[in-house]
Design an enzyme around this catalytic site. Structure first.
Site: not given
Ligand code: GLY
Length: 361
Positions: A213, A241-244, A264-265, A267
């Site tokens: 990211t 799918r939704v990440g952070d 980043t990383g 989520g």
């Protein structure tokens, strides 16, 4: 003793050894003083404007600072910075050329936050639009909403004239195909293999599956601060799918009177801790940016109780990275695991700075 107790005990022992018995009485203080934190906590901008970003943000921070020097708004500057990475087919974690979802479709998440006006917005699971950060900014400026997702976000982007295109490059398609072919011996997709090959199993463990990211933060010489996070998200994710990254408080948070933080990383870990908000609140309470980032890492470690997310020795089998900048120009970065760096620009060329960390690999 369960895995978490073992982990916590190891942490306390390390913290006590490094910071002294007094510090070990307070886990958060001990944590802040452990590993590389003391040296890293001293980072302060030599001059303003300054921009910091994840390690893939060397060019982004350079562009952001150049724009802020020209008097451009801090949010416009950091977005213009990350647009370089969104447009770059070589970065397969962001924008064009990003690794796709499990169906082979690139699906993007982004959010932006403008400190001077305390506005922010995000878009999630957005397909076919190369610059989700610009769409997020448009949501912020031209709607009364804070988050648009999926088909709705795409229709909004179309309405504002964003061009749709296939974001899958040959390189990212090949990586997706390889992942699919190595996924299981129980399905019909096979990687190239010879007569002697037996092991055609998964390419990635929990730790190895790409979650890259870009997060970029910018502060000008009037103490105005903004930030942006943009990504193609977890490679080969379940569609939707939704990440952070598009979630304010998780992948990014800015308080115009305090500072900004982003991540980043992995989520999923960050979504369960809303760590960017936590970092800004720790800075509000007086913590240096690096210390605040380390505390977010520790919070995530303490909250990770599921064994599938721990390696055999009880340590987290994933990484999360944080970046923070306050309105005084102090900045820092920290990760759960060592070996990470972040980009900094104060004018001229950008440089990479070692992140603080909790655990050494
Ligand atoms: N941190 C990016 C993601 O998990 O999608």
């Amino acid at each position: 003793m369960n895995d978490l107790s073992t982990l916590t005990r190891r942490f306390f022992l390390k913290a006590a050894a490094l910071a002294g018995a007094g510090a070990a009485l307070d886990p958060m203080r001990a944590l802040a003083r452990s590993s590389t934190a003391p040296a890293a906590a001293m980072h302060k901008a030599a001059s303003l404007p300054i921009s910091i970003a994840s390690a893939n943000g060397l060019e982004a921070t350079k562009r952001a600072v150049a724009m802020m020097r020209d008097g451009k708004d801090t949010l416009d500057a950091v977005i213009a910075g990350v647009n370089l990475v969104e447009n770059d087919p070589e970065d397969d974690t962001v924008g064009y050329g990003g690794l796709p979802n499990e169906d082979g479709v690139v699906e993007l998440d982004s959010c932006v936050m403008h400190g001077p006006t305390m506005r922010g917005a995000g878009v999630a699971a957005l397909r076919n639009i190369k610059n989700p950060s610009l769409v997020a900014q448009r949501v912020m400026e031209r709607t009364d909403h804070v988050l648009l997702v999926g088909e709705g976000a795409l229709r909004f982007a179309r309405a504002h004239g964003f061009r749709e295109e296939n974001l899958l490059t040959d390189a990212s398609r090949e990586k997706w195909l390889s992942w699919k072919e190595h996924l299981s011996k129980q399905d019909d997709w096979l990687p190239p293999h010879g007569e002697e090959d037996r092991d055609i199993g998964a390419l990635f463990g929990v730790e190895g599956r790409p979650t890259g990211t870009i997060n970029c933060l910018g502060l000008n010489d009037r103490a105005e601060i903004s930030g942006v996070t943009t990504t193609s998200g977890l490679a080969f994710k379940i569609p939707g799918r939704v990440g952070d990254s598009p979630i304010l408080g998780a992948g990014l948070y800015v308080d115009g009177s305090i500072g900004a933080a982003g991540s980043t990383g992995r989520g999923e870990a960050n979504l369960l801790s809303l760590a960017s908000f936590l970092i800004v609140e720790r800075m509000r309470a007086g913590d240096a940016p690096t210390d605040a980032c380390l505390q977010a890492c520790q919070r995530i470690v303490a909250q990770t109780k599921m064994k599938r997310l721990l390696s055999e020795d009880g340590m987290p089998a994933f990484n999360v990275n944080f970046y923070a900048l306050n309105v005084r120009g102090e900045f820092g970065g920290a990760s759960i695991w060592s070996g990470r760096r972040f980009a900094v620009n104060e004018g001229g060329e950008s440089r990479l700075v070692d992140s603080a960390y909790l655990f050494e690999r």
